[in-house]
Write a protein that holds these residues in place. Structure first.
Motif: not given
Length: 665
Positions: A282, A319, A365, A368
């Motif tokens: 991310k 992640y 995750v 995410q």
């Protein structure tokens, strides 16, 4: 040649105000260079009746100020290099003088608001060749004319590459100017623009940029040098990406395998393109040379223009799957989503989690999908929604009978345990719902059960609705006030009922809109037997039946019943049949006032007798304080017939007389 075109300049008129004057305003208009001008269709009339269009030189014209007129002139499209300007209100010592006035903001067109012109003023519109104004000059050099453009504000000038070109221009005066010049990069950033050896900068102080505004000084050498090519030199490439999100870097379209190396360099002016691994990381932020650009997708591209190099900082989070536990008794009773968006629920950002009965170990995750949304499904009720510490999340639910709307985000943490207990709806209760006058719903309406639309109100409704004891109703009439009766009692006059807990066996009758002022009920009247036996009153009897208003009622009794009766003899008796308990107000026309002459209440059979007090006509109205509908069966459509001189009422398969007595068929 002369050209006349229409052009609406409302924006000019809107910027002025004046007192309307119906009298024409006459002034002098002088036009010079008409063959080079386009004059908008002028809202003027000519003093010379033989003149029909503008002419070169002086003419006497007038305008009507009440028309809010405006006047415009521009160079004729075929007359390249010609410009227009104008003067107005030019009067010196009482005499008209053609002297230079202020130029309008644009040298390419000129317009003014006619009500600014006073009677007797002079207005001059003049065209001149702009080349005559270009008395100053400068020299321009560009290394690559494909990569950069140079020109006046009015447009670019074609320049050769690698040569000095002398450019003439109109310096700043009270009338016109060609400067500042404009330099634009056509294919990226320009390395440098100098004026007499001094580097020019953009509004942010950058030497290398894509736009420059250059103002030469008359009398100076004024050599402008445009250098698009960056010098051949390497500059530092400072790169930080602790998480390792950047997959690859391309410099001038060639993959750079050493971008992570310390003391790495790249060519000045190079185009750099970063590619991100968005599947496993991310991106929190990207900083390039101190600024944080907007990044969309999996790459970012820029040009290195500073000789001190470029500095890149990538802040990213990898992640990593986390484990949470979701306990549920009946999985079909709920819908659960993991989501990347926590401000509002949207399936676009969500992925549904499939659950089984009991404990579900779910891998998520969290970088995410940091949020969870929960909603009722399968006509169920969520009874509890808690975490492992007993904290309740019931306020986060969506589509719950006691919490309508979309679900709200639950923020997940590693190792979180959530437990849901549910109850399936058993719709063993029911209610009767009748909705009338739906044509008065301006925007339609709906009936909702447990937050779900079950009926639209595009037409009248008469249904039985099953529901569970835990479910509640919404009645939505979209802004139209409507009377809602529950078990013959007025519950509310409203356009929306929310979260109503309905009793089993309830009867709901809704009268949409302003029915009080329009709907009527059934009334049957006839003279007494002695009147009926008198042949002289046969026509009177028939007139009574013809003029009587007979209409189905749908609401509380409040409407005046227009039932004018022809003149009846004193002592004549009329029988009236209405629903039981209804009050009739009776007036005679001689003593009509706000207070009725007599108030009569219908008996248990709905019968009333009205005796004519004197030889006058009477009419009836229903007291609006009467009770609401008690038995809707009396409102069913009735057919009135005459058989053997008697008035009969047919409802369904039964026949009644006007007193409500059943008659064998």
């Amino acid at each position: 040649m002369k050209k006349l075109y229409s052009l609406l300049l409302a924006f000019v008129a809107a910027s002025f105000s004046f007192t309307a004057n119906a009298d024409p305003i006459t002034f002098k208009l002088y036009v010079e260079g008409l063959q080079h001008l386009t004059i908008t269709d002028p809202p003027i009339t000519f003093a010379d009746a033989a003149q029909t269009e503008l002419q070169e030189g002086l003419q006497i014209v007038s305008y009507e100020s009440t028309n809010y007129p405006s006047f415009s002139a521009a160079p004729a499209s075929a007359e390249y290099g010609w410009e227009a300007y104008r003067w107005y209100h030019v009067t010196i010592n009482g005499k008209d003088s053609l002297v230079a006035g202020k130029l309008t903001s644009s040298v390419y067109s000129s317009s003014f608001y006619l009500p600014q012109v006073n009677a007797g003023d002079s207005v001059v519109i003049k065209a001149w060749e702009i080349a005559a104004e270009r008395t100053a000059s400068c020299t321009v050099y560009v290394d690559d004319a494909i990569k950069a453009s140079f020109g006046y504000n009015s447009g670019a000038i074609n320049l050769p590459s690698g040569k000095d070109t002398v450019i003439t221009y109109a310096p700043k005066t009270g009338r016109v100017t060609d400067i500042p010049f404009v330099v634009r990069g056509n294919r990226g950033t320009i390395y440098e623009v100098t004026l007499d050896g001094v580097a020019q900068k953009d509004y942010n102080g950058n030497k290398s940029c894509t736009y420059y505004s250059i103002t030469p000084v008359e009398g100076q050498p004024n050599k402008i040098v445009i250098t698009t090519a960056f010098p051949t030199m390497d500059v530092p490439f400072n790169f930080t990406d602790e998480a390792g999100m950047v997959d690859s870097v391309y410099v001038n379209g060639v993959k750079d395998n050493d971008f992570r190396a310390a003391s790495h360099t790249i060519p000045l002016g190079a185009t750099v393109k970063l590619f991100f691994n968005t599947e496993n990381f991310k991106l929190n932020s990207l900083t390039v040379d101190g600024s944080q650009p907007y990044v969309s997708g999996n790459y970012y591209e820029w040009q290195v223009v500073s000789e001190s190099g470029t500095t890149v900082v990538v802040d990213a989070t990898q992640y990593v799957e986390s484990q949470i536990t979701i306990n549920v008794d009946v999985p079909s009773n709920v819908k659960v989503w993991k989501s990347s968006y926590g401000y509002s629920f949207s399936t676009y950002y969500c992925e549904e989690i499939v659950l089984a009965a009991g404990a579900n170990e779910v891998s998520i995750v969290l970088a995410q999908y940091p949020y969870l949304y929960v909603e009722n499904a399968n006509k169920s009720t969520i009874l509890t929604f808690v975490d492992g510490s007993g904290n309740s999340y019931m306020d986060k639910l969506g589509s719950d009978p006691n919490n309508y709307g979309y679900p709200k985000a639950v923020t997940l943490v590693e190792g979180m345990e959530l437990t849901l207990t549910t109850q399936t709806f058993v719709r063993d209760n029911s209610c009767k719902v009748k909705v009338l006058n739906t044509n008065q719903l301006t925007y339609g309406g709906s009936i909702q059960l447990a937050g779900e639309n079950i009926y639209g109100l595009s037409s009248d409704l008469d249904v039985t609705i099953p529901f569970a004891e835990s479910e509640t109703f919404n009645f939505n009439f979209n802004g139209t006030k409507s009377n809602v009766y529950i078990n013959n009692v007025l519950y509310a006059k409203t356009d929306y009922m929310s979260n109503y807990a309905m009793a089993n066996g309830a009867e709901v009758v809704v009268y949409c809109g302003n029915t009080d002022a329009e709907d009527r009920f059934k009334v049957e009247m006839m003279p007494s037997e002695d009147l009926m036996s008198n042949e002289g009153y046969a026509a009177l009897y028939q007139s009574l039946q013809n003029e009587l208003v007979v209409t189905e009622v749908r609401d509380r009794w409040s409407t005046i019943i227009a039932a004018p009766i022809q003149v009846l003899p004193e002592g004549a008796t009329l029988h009236v049949h209405v629903p039981a308990g209804i009050k009739l107000n009776v007036w005679d026309s001689k003593n009509y006032s706000e207070t009725p002459t007599e108030v009569i209440t219908a008996d248990a059979e709905g019968n009333c007798e009205v005796v004519v007090a004197d030889d006058l006509s009477i009419e009836f109205a229903v007291d609006n304080t009467s009770t609401a509908i008690g038995n809707t069966s009396v409102l069913k459509t009735a057919t009135k017939v005459v058989r053997d001189g008697r008035v009969l009422i047919i409802r369904g398969e039964e026949i009644f007389d006007v007193l409500g007595n059943s008659i064998a068929q």
